[in-house]
Design an enzyme around this catalytic site. Sequence first.
Site, PDB file in Angstrom:
ATOM      1  N   GLY A  20       7.860  -4.464   3.002  1.00  0.00           N
ATOM      2  CA  GLY A  20       9.409  -3.936   2.367  1.00  0.00           C
ATOM      3  C   GLY A  20       8.669  -2.548   2.302  1.00  0.00           C
ATOM      4  N   MET A  21       7.777  -1.652   2.581  1.00  0.00           N
ATOM      5  CA  MET A  21       7.441  -0.312   2.671  1.00  0.00           C
ATOM      6  C   MET A  21       7.357   0.288   3.538  1.00  0.00           C
ATOM      7  SD  MET A  21       4.768   1.898   0.799  1.00  0.00           S
ATOM      8  CE  MET A  21       3.681   2.043   1.867  1.00  0.00           C
ATOM      9  N   ASP A 147      -1.106  -1.428  -8.503  1.00  0.00           N
ATOM     10  CA  ASP A 147      -0.061  -2.756  -7.922  1.00  0.00           C
ATOM     11  C   ASP A 147      -1.311  -3.766  -7.595  1.00  0.00           C
ATOM     12  OD1 ASP A 147       1.051  -4.651  -6.860  1.00  0.00           O
ATOM     13  OD2 ASP A 147       1.777  -3.402  -4.910  1.00  0.00           O
TER      14      ASP A 147
END
Length: 520
Positions: A20-21, A147
């Site tokens: 996603g990054m 995270d």
Amino acid sequence: MRKPIPYGRFLLLDRIAVGGMAEVYVAIRRGEAAGRLYALKRILPTLAEDAEFITMFLDEARLVVQLDHPAIVPIHELGMHGEGYYIAMDYLPGKDLRALLDRLRARGEPMPVPLAAHVAARVADALDHAHRKRDALGTPLRVVHRDVSPANVLLGFDGSVRIIDFGIAQAALRTRRQDTVLRGKFGYMSPEMVRGQPVDHRSDVFSLGVVLHEMLTGARLFSGKSELSVLERVRRAEVPPPSRARPGLPPELDAIVLRALARDPAQRFEWASDLRDALLPFTHGVRPDEPPGDPPALARIMATSFPGELRAELDRLEKLRAAPPPVREPSPAERTQVIAVRPEEPPPGGGADGADGGLAAPPFFRLPEALAAPAPSRPPLVTGRTAAAAGFGALVAVAAVLAFTGPRRPQPPGAPAAAAPAVPAASPVVPAPPGPAALGRTAPGRPVTGRLSVQARVAATLVLDGEAQRPPLGAGEVRTVEVTVGRHRVEFRTEDGFRAGFTVEVRAGETAELLGVALE
């Protein structure tokens, strides 16, 4: 392998992941003769266009560059090439913890308790290093990962444990990019994060507790039909003991997990090192016949869980080794700006566009020869940033990883295995006294020294290249000394006559480790 793609100071060899990054490539840095492999993350264009996210991300990454711990994947270079941003890290052949848990769940196998305790203890040790890190003036950096999740815990085929992606969650949350960057990870947040309250290092302790609970039970702790329902379960933090899902777990282990997962941060372990120390006794096995949780055991379960992936990795590295050097050609006409590098890295001017560096052959990487060998009773944990992190050091066996070439003294037959003492935070780097280990130079402008971290499970005298180091090591003490590059003879001697000796390879600007040595 396709033709390498020039990218600033790097050559991109193969794309290995898209998230996603970022998209992740295996890469080499041009001009480096050692053939070292990197994992290069290119930030996706959708995020690179978000100035607020990039500003936050760069601020966090500048802090992370200063972290130096064997269980933290180091960032070697942070920069901008053209309009995109990139991070160059160590390349670690292996899989993340999420993949291993999914594979074990598919087979209906629980993760061995000693192995779960070992992985969690290594991550806790790395988090503790980050939480306590100070800058050159002694000011706390106040690094919080935010995270800690199975996807950010990398398990090497060599048995190493590494944590990645410090600070990315902070940037995502403060710029409202959580739907892109943190999708699927809300179940690993702490209650205070969900409430939008300030967080400190104890938030990471909670998240690691969630990961530990999942390793022990094989099921996600906080799950739901929607992300909103997951966040509500995290906010309430109503946690059943792991033994409810896995009968037979010791009540003491239940208590450790529940303390880490206390809703109130004040009721949790104060530091990640406290959680680490509590878990260490469980790495030696709950039952007398249970093998310990250590790097060789992790290497075995990785090899048996991912045989195809391991062989593909070996093939990839062998092809890189056999490939002819690429044609020396400059990168596309795009400006590269190096924003931050680790202190031991070559200056940005070296290996720039048009440099004469090519793709040097990496050292030979081979499959462990004893995948089915029984686990040794209490081997020392031997790791090294270069071979384990770069990912292509020789794996001579599952029971021994990395950078030492000397014989390992086995424990006397029938000797009882003592529980390892609590491992304190690594001591500051101290220079070795003058002598064979403190002489010599390398090329001008290059680091002339590296570091060696050692630990014995009992009090012992450390003998480095024939010279006794003072004061003696305390039981469980981790001591780091600065030494010249090359091979060093390391011995541990106890007052009652037990000895263990190793030869350790130390490379310029890097840290080699010899931890958990048993002298019994």
